[in-house]
Design an enzyme around this catalytic site. Structure first.
Site, PDB file in Angstrom:
ATOM      1  N   LEU A 192      45.991  33.538  31.408  1.00 15.13           N
ATOM      2  CA  LEU A 192      44.688  33.152  31.478  1.00 15.13           C
ATOM      3  C   LEU A 192      44.171  33.380  32.724  1.00 15.13           C
ATOM      4  O   LEU A 192      44.648  32.896  33.620  1.00 15.13           O
ATOM      5  CB  LEU A 192      44.173  31.807  30.850  1.00 15.13           C
ATOM      6  CG  LEU A 192      42.794  31.326  30.857  1.00 15.13           C
ATOM      7  CD1 LEU A 192      41.835  32.383  30.126  1.00 15.13           C
ATOM      8  CD2 LEU A 192      42.271  29.840  30.643  1.00 15.13           C
ATOM      9  N   GLN A 245      37.837  37.213  36.888  1.00 21.32           N
ATOM     10  CA  GLN A 245      38.459  38.451  36.322  1.00 21.32           C
ATOM     11  C   GLN A 245      38.081  39.492  36.643  1.00 21.32           C
ATOM     12  O   GLN A 245      37.061  39.786  37.263  1.00 21.32           O
ATOM     13  CB  GLN A 245      37.951  38.424  34.734  1.00 21.32           C
ATOM     14  CG  GLN A 245      38.747  37.223  33.736  1.00 21.32           C
ATOM     15  CD  GLN A 245      38.128  36.876  32.361  1.00 21.32           C
ATOM     16  OE1 GLN A 245      37.351  37.768  32.171  1.00 21.32           O
ATOM     17  NE2 GLN A 245      38.610  35.988  31.838  1.00 21.32           N
ATOM     18  N   GLN A 298      39.552  41.368  39.152  1.00 18.91           N
ATOM     19  CA  GLN A 298      39.627  41.603  40.421  1.00 18.91           C
ATOM     20  C   GLN A 298      41.082  41.894  40.775  1.00 18.91           C
ATOM     21  O   GLN A 298      41.452  41.910  41.841  1.00 18.91           O
ATOM     22  CB  GLN A 298      39.128  40.524  40.946  1.00 18.91           C
ATOM     23  CG  GLN A 298      37.645  39.811  41.075  1.00 18.91           C
ATOM     24  CD  GLN A 298      37.252  38.586  41.310  1.00 18.91           C
ATOM     25  OE1 GLN A 298      38.277  37.977  42.259  1.00 18.91           O
ATOM     26  NE2 GLN A 298      36.555  38.089  40.807  1.00 18.91           N
ATOM     27  N   HIS A 342      43.910  40.250  39.420  1.00 26.55           N
ATOM     28  CA  HIS A 342      44.515  38.882  39.361  1.00 26.55           C
ATOM     29  C   HIS A 342      45.706  38.839  38.586  1.00 26.55           C
ATOM     30  O   HIS A 342      46.746  38.573  38.768  1.00 26.55           O
ATOM     31  CB  HIS A 342      43.790  37.772  39.321  1.00 26.55           C
ATOM     32  CG  HIS A 342      42.777  37.336  40.736  1.00 26.55           C
ATOM     33  ND1 HIS A 342      43.421  37.649  41.990  1.00 26.55           N
ATOM     34  CD2 HIS A 342      41.544  37.185  40.665  1.00 26.55           C
ATOM     35  CE1 HIS A 342      42.383  37.287  42.761  1.00 26.55           C
ATOM     36  NE2 HIS A 342      41.436  37.243  42.019  1.00 26.55           N
ATOM     37  N   GLU A 372      54.539  37.507  24.423  1.00 24.15           N
ATOM     38  CA  GLU A 372      54.387  37.224  22.937  1.00 24.15           C
ATOM     39  C   GLU A 372      52.957  37.677  22.376  1.00 24.15           C
ATOM     40  O   GLU A 372      51.991  37.199  23.228  1.00 24.15           O
ATOM     41  CB  GLU A 372      54.467  35.603  22.999  1.00 24.15           C
ATOM     42  CG  GLU A 372      54.181  35.049  21.464  1.00 24.15           C
ATOM     43  CD  GLU A 372      54.221  33.378  21.585  1.00 24.15           C
ATOM     44  OE1 GLU A 372      54.801  32.913  22.881  1.00 24.15           O
ATOM     45  OE2 GLU A 372      53.489  32.886  20.755  1.00 24.15           O
TER      46      GLU A 372
HETATM   47  C1  LIG Z   1      43.501  39.499  29.967  1.00 24.98           C
HETATM   48  C2  LIG Z   1      43.129  38.711  31.320  1.00 24.98           C
HETATM   49  C3  LIG Z   1      44.410  37.856  31.431  1.00 24.98           C
HETATM   50  C4  LIG Z   1      43.205  39.983  32.574  1.00 24.98           C
HETATM   51  O1  LIG Z   1      43.055  39.363  33.454  1.00 24.98           O
HETATM   52  P1  LIG Z   1      42.241  40.197  35.065  1.00 24.98           P
HETATM   53  O2  LIG Z   1      42.541  39.131  36.115  1.00 24.98           O
HETATM   54  O3  LIG Z   1      40.913  40.227  34.477  1.00 24.98           O
HETATM   55  O4  LIG Z   1      43.062  41.356  34.972  1.00 24.98           O
HETATM   56  P2  LIG Z   1      43.118  42.485  36.007  1.00 24.98           P
HETATM   57  O5  LIG Z   1      41.794  42.286  36.924  1.00 24.98           O
HETATM   58  O6  LIG Z   1      44.220  42.673  36.604  1.00 24.98           O
HETATM   59  O7  LIG Z   1      42.512  43.873  35.154  1.00 24.98           O
HETATM   60  C5  LIG Z   1      41.653  43.620  34.016  1.00 24.98           C
HETATM   61  C6  LIG Z   1      40.515  44.919  34.263  1.00 24.98           C
HETATM   62  O8  LIG Z   1      39.688  44.630  35.502  1.00 24.98           O
HETATM   63  C7  LIG Z   1      39.988  45.946  36.305  1.00 24.98           C
HETATM   64  N1  LIG Z   1      39.884  45.605  37.687  1.00 24.98           N
HETATM   65  C8  LIG Z   1      40.979  45.209  38.455  1.00 24.98           C
HETATM   66  N2  LIG Z   1      40.445  45.377  39.502  1.00 24.98           N
HETATM   67  C9  LIG Z   1      39.352  45.498  39.793  1.00 24.98           C
HETATM   68  C10 LIG Z   1      38.259  45.614  40.572  1.00 24.98           C
HETATM   69  N3  LIG Z   1      38.641  45.253  41.929  1.00 24.98           N
HETATM   70  N4  LIG Z   1      37.062  46.059  40.419  1.00 24.98           N
HETATM   71  C11 LIG Z   1      36.748  46.345  39.188  1.00 24.98           C
HETATM   72  N5  LIG Z   1      37.621  46.490  37.962  1.00 24.98           N
HETATM   73  C12 LIG Z   1      38.922  45.943  38.499  1.00 24.98           C
HETATM   74  C13 LIG Z   1      41.240  46.549  35.580  1.00 24.98           C
HETATM   75  O9  LIG Z   1      41.194  48.002  35.900  1.00 24.98           O
HETATM   76  C14 LIG Z   1      41.038  46.375  34.222  1.00 24.98           C
HETATM   77  O10 LIG Z   1      40.292  46.852  33.510  1.00 24.98           O
HETATM   78  P3  LIG Z   1      40.490  47.405  32.108  1.00 24.98           P
HETATM   79  O11 LIG Z   1      40.163  46.208  31.167  1.00 24.98           O
HETATM   80  O12 LIG Z   1      39.308  48.466  31.698  1.00 24.98           O
HETATM   81  O13 LIG Z   1      41.846  48.002  31.937  1.00 24.98           O
HETATM   82  C15 LIG Z   1      41.784  38.001  31.287  1.00 24.98           C
HETATM   83  O14 LIG Z   1      40.998  39.014  30.988  1.00 24.98           O
HETATM   84  C16 LIG Z   1      41.978  36.785  30.519  1.00 24.98           C
HETATM   85  O15 LIG Z   1      42.249  35.767  30.833  1.00 24.98           O
HETATM   86  N6  LIG Z   1      41.258  36.991  29.165  1.00 24.98           N
HETATM   87  C17 LIG Z   1      41.198  35.875  28.371  1.00 24.98           C
HETATM   88  C18 LIG Z   1      42.565  35.271  27.841  1.00 24.98           C
HETATM   89  C19 LIG Z   1      43.368  36.314  27.424  1.00 24.98           C
HETATM   90  O16 LIG Z   1      42.917  37.123  26.528  1.00 24.98           O
HETATM   91  N7  LIG Z   1      44.714  36.411  27.526  1.00 24.98           N
HETATM   92  C20 LIG Z   1      45.764  37.087  27.258  1.00 24.98           C
HETATM   93  C21 LIG Z   1      46.419  36.418  26.029  1.00 24.98           C
HETATM   94  S1  LIG Z   1      47.792  37.277  25.586  1.00 24.98           S
END
Ligand SMILES: CC(C)(COP(=O)(O)OP(=O)(O)OC[C@H]1O[C@@H](n2cnc3c(N)ncnc32)[C@H](O)[C@@H]1OP(=O)(O)O)[C@@H](O)C(=O)NCCC(=O)NCCS
Length: 361
Positions: free
Chosen positions: A185, A191, A193, A195, A219
């Site tokens: 999460l 989100q 960025q 991370h 999982e």
């Molecule tokens: C899924 C999750 C963990 C991803 O976390 P996150 O930190 O946003 O992931 P990232 O930033 O590495 O990448 C996500 C997206 O942001 C984009 N991104 C990353 N850095 C970026 C930046 N600087 N500027 C713009 N976009 C960016 C990535 O390209 C990616 O795009 P995509 O979704 O089109 O592929 C988060 O959305 C989350 O917690 N969701 C809810 C819970 C969940 O689904 N958990 C997984 C259960 S298995």
């Protein structure tokens, strides 16, 4: 997402202009719940109004606050908060000339104070992960990776909780470990960025150094998380000789599988997926032959379960009349072709998003 708390329809019954506010302090994640409305009913046709606090208290940590001034008093303790466990990775995120620092910590449930903290962060899963379930924290095979933003405020170092991952250590024959990433999460303000990719890579780096780890599994990943995983795995595999350029056009090889497993502890299924992504990235869409070869290669892989079913079908055919057999086979063939095409198109869409991200590095 609130269906686990308020039922499938995600509706709260019995209130007018209802607002349920849940606030958390940035570091300690102390929780305040406030329910506001402009009128309520005791019951309608013998159906009582929902008891919001009672429903929430089944999922939130006991003792959450409902009084705003008590919550404000709690905020004074934020400045002394220190993250739990050991620091394993630190990095900066720069946007618009502003640089922010993030730190990742690894902890077990035994770290003083963490059990309590975990009880406060775990409910977030219900709001952001479909079909999330709580874990048995007394099982010592769980490890927790926590992400915090570290910043300066009023002359002191402060932390803000940004996200976390839980990992379960499974046994893998013979005498090895197969860590499984279970819950991931990143809180909404953090989100998109990078991370999640940073957390995943930091965890991978620890695994690469550990000879007891066989491979890394995940999982039931959500689509969004699978995309981050694909990006990180593809970024890593791009550095391996078998995944480079021309070699991709000759199909998935034993060398690819071996090197992905040995160097990056990626299992066969995921290595194959990474190969498909990198092959698509390498394929010239204007080259009909190249693109057709890619499509057939992916479809052949998707078709494998049908081939197995085909063998069962051979047995069944002994008991069918020729006309029955032809009708069944035709309808099955049509369904299979439709399935192959739609699955291929869905994959293509997902792969393209990963490639877009790879093209930015
Ligand atoms: C899924 C999750 C963990 C991803 O976390 P996150 O930190 O946003 O992931 P990232 O930033 O590495 O990448 C996500 C997206 O942001 C984009 N991104 C990353 N850095 C970026 C930046 N600087 N500027 C713009 N976009 C960016 C990535 O390209 C990616 O795009 P995509 O979704 O089109 O592929 C988060 O959305 C989350 O917690 N969701 C809810 C819970 C969940 O689904 N958990 C997984 C259960 S298995």
């Amino acid at each position: 997402m609130t269906h686990q708390i308020f039922g499938e329809s995600e509706k709260i019954f019995g209130f007018r202009d209802l607002r349920v506010n849940i606030c958390c302090s940035a570091a300690r994640m102390k929780t305040l719940v406030q329910v506001k409305h402009s009128g309520s009913v005791d019951s309608v046709e013998d159906i009582p109004a929902d008891d919001i606090m009672q429903l929430l208290s089944q999922h939130l940590q006991p003792g959450f606050l409902t009084n705003e001034s008590e919550f404000v008093k709690e905020l004074a303790n934020e400045s002394t908060f220190k993250p739990y466990g050991e620091l394993i990775h630190s990095y900066q995120v720069t946007k618009g000339g502003e640089s922010r620092t993030f730190e990742m910590f690894r902890t077990s449930i035994e770290t003083p104070g963490f059990r309590d903290f975990h009880e406060r962060i775990q409910p977030f899963l219900l709001f952001y992960v479909d079909a999330a379930s709580y874990i048995d924290v007394d099982d010592e095979k769980w490890t927790y990776y926590l992400l915090f933003e570290k910043y300066q405020f009023e002359g002191s170092t402060r932390y803000a909780f940004a996200g976390y991952m839980t990992i379960y250590s499974y046994y893998a024959y013979p005498g090895l470990i197969r860590p499984r990433i279970s819950q991931v999460l990143v809180l909404p303000p953090f989100q998109r960025q990078g991370h999640c990719a940073a957390m995943l890579q930091a965890f991978y780096n620890l695994c690469y150094k550990n000879d007891d780890i066989k491979d890394i599994t995940i999982e039931d990943p959500s689509e969004n998380f699978q995309r981050v995983r694909d990006f990180v795995d593809a970024r890593n595999c791009m550095t391996l000789a078998p995944f480079k350029s021309l070699k991709l056009l000759f199909g998935f090889s034993g060398d690819m599988e071996r090197q992905a497993r040995i160097k990056f502890k990626i299992n066969k299924k995921q290595a194959r997926r990474v190969y498909e992504i990198l092959r698509l990235k390498r394929t010239d869409p204007s080259n009909e032959h190249e693109y057709r070869e890619f499509r057939l290669d992916v479809k052949r892989r998707i078709n494998i379960p049908f081939q197995k079913r085909g063998r069962e079908f051979d047995k069944l055919s002994k008991f069918l009349q020729p006309t029955e057999l032809a009708a069944t086979m035709n309808s099955q063939r049509e369904q299979r072709l439709e399935y192959l095409q739609s699955t291929f198109e869905e994959l293509l869409e997902e792969y393209q998003k990963v490639i877009e991200r790879l093209n930015m590095i």
